[in-house]
Design a protein around this motif. Structure first.
Motif, PDB file in Angstrom:
ATOM      1  N   ILE A   1       1.184  -7.174  -3.760  1.00  0.00           N
ATOM      2  CA  ILE A   1       1.901  -6.027  -3.228  1.00  0.00           C
ATOM      3  C   ILE A   1       2.881  -5.522  -4.284  1.00  0.00           C
ATOM      4  N   THR A   2       2.821  -4.220  -4.572  1.00  0.00           N
ATOM      5  CA  THR A   2       3.769  -3.603  -5.497  1.00  0.00           C
ATOM      6  C   THR A   2       4.292  -2.320  -4.862  1.00  0.00           C
ATOM      7  N   ASP A   3       5.152  -1.609  -5.589  1.00  0.00           N
ATOM      8  CA  ASP A   3       5.683  -0.352  -5.057  1.00  0.00           C
ATOM      9  C   ASP A   3       4.614   0.726  -5.005  1.00  0.00           C
TER      10      ASP A   3
ATOM     11  N   PHE B   1      -1.235 -16.984  -4.640  1.00  0.00           N
ATOM     12  CA  PHE B   1      -1.123 -15.533  -4.761  1.00  0.00           C
ATOM     13  C   PHE B   1      -0.829 -14.927  -3.393  1.00  0.00           C
ATOM     14  N   TYR B   2      -0.666 -13.582  -3.350  1.00  0.00           N
ATOM     15  CA  TYR B   2      -0.070 -12.935  -2.200  1.00  0.00           C
ATOM     16  C   TYR B   2      -0.680 -13.258  -0.840  1.00  0.00           C
TER      17      TYR B   2
ATOM     18  N   GLY C   1       1.533   0.260   1.632  1.00  0.00           N
ATOM     19  CA  GLY C   1       2.055  -0.569   2.706  1.00  0.00           C
ATOM     20  C   GLY C   1       2.901  -1.692   2.139  1.00  0.00           C
ATOM     21  N   ALA C   2       3.744  -2.264   2.987  1.00  0.00           N
ATOM     22  CA  ALA C   2       4.687  -3.283   2.529  1.00  0.00           C
ATOM     23  C   ALA C   2       4.194  -4.701   2.744  1.00  0.00           C
ATOM     24  N   ASP C   3       3.127  -4.875   3.526  1.00  0.00           N
ATOM     25  CA  ASP C   3       2.609  -6.215   3.763  1.00  0.00           C
ATOM     26  C   ASP C   3       1.117  -6.151   4.078  1.00  0.00           C
TER      27      ASP C   3
END
Length: 324
Positions: free
Chosen positions: A297-299, A46-47, A303-305
């Motif tokens: 992480i989704t829209d 996972f992420y 944050g992007a990361d």
């Protein structure tokens, strides 16, 4: 504090040795193995582990994840196609006990080069002062749902930058052993990531040093390590299972806690329902905000990361706790 007891686990050095030993078969064939473009194929569960593998592996690895964006990791079901892809991996990085479906798929995949991130740091059991120990069987949950190991260890280690750095060091050493031709690059990338995590740790320590309250309420009790690291008290509405329904007694307890500890905010997350958080907030006249356990992480993420979302978490905690 929120720690009930420590679970003795393998020391980092020994864990790295174990991981390296597990990858011995890979080390001699790294040049021939991997993807069609010669990269080492890493599958992360996972992420947080995907991000770690990408940061350390850089251009030398191809990283896939079993948990797609928007999927609640605890509820993941593995498809036959994913099981097939898993079996073709050179290295699998997962966190045993967090995702029962992944544990099962890894065991059945036949992959020899497996790294359990939980062996690269110390796991603890976390709870909250008034939180009920949920009997999943009594609530309609079988052992497949949200099991966190026989001893009840909290798996959310990535939310503590210092513990996340320990996992980074361990996995970096594993990649160096698996692909010695690029060992210097893996070492450099690991050192850079650990330094960034150290800076993040300092930001949290300084940012949460002086606050009007030390207690925060969240739907998902994923922040035990973060709370322990920075001297906070986590009060979870529904325990480690983000989807379980709290009892009326627990909701009443939280109302009392909110009044006693000057709590201003009830936190919810992006990948699970905010129903209970909004209900408690409405009943107590509190605000709501996001505290992201960073399981994906989704829209909708703030944050992007990893680093951007963690800094958003810090900002939201500072606002809720009344940073002085």
């Amino acid at each position: 504090m929120n720690v009930r007891r420590l679970i003795p686990t393998t020391a980092l050095a020994a864990a790295v040795a174990l991981g390296a030993t597990a990858l011995t078969a890979c080390s001699d064939t790294a040049g021939a193995a991997g993807t069609a473009d010669g990269k080492l194929h890493v599958t992360a569960s996972f992420y947080p582990l995907q991000f770690l593998a990408e940061q350390i592996g850089g251009d030398h690895v191809k990283v896939d994840t079993l948990t797609k964006p928007g999927v609640e990791p605890h509820d993941l079901e593995i498809t036959p196609k994913q099981t097939g892809q898993l079996s073709e991996s050179d290295v699998v990085l997962y966190l045993k006990s967090l995702q029962p479906a992944v544990d099962k798929a890894v065991a059945q995949s036949g992959v020899k080069n497996v790294v359990d991130a939980a062996t690269l740091t110390k796991l603890e059991v976390h709870g909250t002062s008034g939180e009920e120990d949920h009997d999943h069987a009594a609530e309609g949950h079988d052992d497949h749902d949200h099991s966190h190991g026989e001893a009840g260890e909290d798996p959310h280690v990535w939310l503590d930058p210092a513990k996340y750095a320990e996992i980074a060091k361990g996995f970096g050493a594993v990649l160096e052993k698996a692909d010695p031709g690029h060992a210097a690059d893996y070492k450099k990338n690991t050192d850079e990531l650990v330094a960034k995590l150290g800076a993040l740790d300092t930001e949290f320590k300084d940012g949460l040093k002086n606050t009007a309250s030390r207690t925060f309420i969240t739907t998902h009790s994923a922040f035990g390590y973060l709370a322990e690291r920075y001297g906070l008290d986590q009060e979870g509405i529904s325990g480690v299972d983000p989807e379980s329904e709290p009892s009326p007694a627990r909701m009443k307890e939280l109302q009392a806690v909110a009044k006693k500890d000057n709590v201003t905010t009830v936190f919810f997350e992006t990948l699970a329902s905010d129903k209970t958080a909004k209900t408690l907030a409405r009943d107590t006249g509190l605000q709501t905000d996001v505290l992201d356990p960073l399981e994906g992480i989704t829209d909708k993420s703030q944050g992007a990361d990893y680093f951007e979302v963690m800094r958003s978490n810090l900002k939201n905690l500072q606002k809720a706790l009344g940073t002085k």
